[in-house]
Design a protein around this motif. Sequence first.
Motif, short mmCIF file in Angstrom:
data_model
loop_
_atom_site.label_atom_id
_atom_site.label_comp_id
_atom_site.label_asym_id
_atom_site.label_seq_id
_atom_site.Cartn_x
_atom_site.Cartn_y
_atom_site.Cartn_z
N SER A 144 32.75 45.05 114.54
CA SER A 144 32.87 44.60 113.73
C SER A 144 32.79 44.28 112.32
N THR A 145 31.38 45.13 111.54
CA THR A 145 31.25 44.77 110.50
C THR A 145 32.09 45.97 109.75
N THR A 146 32.88 46.81 110.21
CA THR A 146 33.43 47.75 109.66
C THR A 146 34.98 46.89 109.21
N CYS A 147 35.32 45.73 110.01
CA CYS A 147 36.72 44.89 109.80
C CYS A 147 37.53 44.81 108.45
N VAL A 148 37.90 45.08 108.13
CA VAL A 148 38.93 44.55 106.36
C VAL A 148 39.96 44.34 107.17
N THR A 149 40.51 42.89 106.22
CA THR A 149 41.49 42.37 106.15
C THR A 149 42.98 42.88 105.63
N THR A 150 44.13 43.31 105.60
CA THR A 150 45.05 43.30 104.27
C THR A 150 46.42 42.61 104.24
N THR A 151 46.75 41.93 103.09
CA THR A 151 48.07 41.51 103.57
C THR A 151 49.08 41.96 102.99
N PRO A 152 49.79 42.99 102.85
CA PRO A 152 50.82 44.36 102.62
C PRO A 152 52.11 43.35 101.78
N SER A 153 52.14 43.54 100.67
CA SER A 153 53.68 42.69 99.69
C SER A 153 54.78 43.75 100.34
N ALA A 154 55.82 42.81 99.84
CA ALA A 154 57.04 43.59 99.93
C ALA A 154 57.03 45.03 98.79
N PRO A 155 58.10 45.76 99.50
CA PRO A 155 58.79 45.53 100.97
C PRO A 155 57.98 45.79 101.99
N GLY A 156 56.71 45.23 101.90
CA GLY A 156 56.48 45.73 103.42
C GLY A 156 55.36 44.60 103.98
N ALA A 157 55.99 43.74 103.32
CA ALA A 157 55.19 41.99 103.32
C ALA A 157 55.87 41.46 105.81
N LEU A 158 54.88 41.50 105.46
CA LEU A 158 54.31 40.97 107.50
C LEU A 158 54.91 39.45 107.01
N ASN A 159 55.70 38.29 108.06
CA ASN A 159 55.94 37.22 108.45
C ASN A 159 55.04 36.90 109.86
N GLY A 160 54.59 36.32 109.68
CA GLY A 160 54.49 35.33 111.26
C GLY A 160 54.42 37.34 112.60
N PRO A 161 53.29 37.84 112.04
CA PRO A 161 53.16 39.34 112.77
C PRO A 161 52.58 38.66 114.05
N ASP A 162 53.13 38.47 115.28
CA ASP A 162 52.98 38.88 116.77
C ASP A 162 52.51 40.16 117.21
N ASP A 163 53.00 40.77 117.84
CA ASP A 163 52.79 42.20 118.56
C ASP A 163 52.94 43.13 117.46
N VAL A 164 51.79 44.09 118.19
CA VAL A 164 51.34 45.38 117.20
C VAL A 164 51.75 46.66 118.15
#
Length: 187
Positions: free
Chosen positions: A90-110
Amino acid sequence: TGKGALTGPSGVIFNAGYAYFTNANDQSYTQCSVGANGIESTTCVTTVPVSPGNLNRPLGLTFKGKYAYFSNYNNNSYTQCLAGVNGIESTTCVTTTPSAPGALNGPDDVTFNGNYIYFVNLNGGSYTQCLSGINGIESDTCETTTTSQGALNGPRGFRFSGNYAYFTNTIGNSYIQCQAVADGIVA
């Protein structure tokens, strides 16, 4: 209750001797050992990763290579963490918010297929495909697509089988089947 409590569990996946649950209600995940008789509940531990790897209503989780990937519904992001012999680090976790054209919109499954990580976007009626390299997701390669073979309408689940990708539609009680090729999905 206790150190391995589940709070609004959404996703479950098994990887390398562990079971993992995403806890949508408290921005955490729960990791449990799996033995010959299934999940060993006394080993379960719930973890809330801290910045820069905060989770934000994690719904989906998948593993590819040495990485774990969470989909974060509330802030249209994903969290990438190293996964070693003791599970998610967990100490290696990094959160990323991709921008357009790869923006996420309420991502559910992966999920993943070949060299790609895929997120299904519940709010956007679309999916996002990102190249996965030696260091995990290459966020500048992410691209969001709406299918032309059939409308994604409230898509939640998403998996590959053989040469096909399958999406579930919660609105309309249906599924969509698309051809999967080496470099993505024929939408």
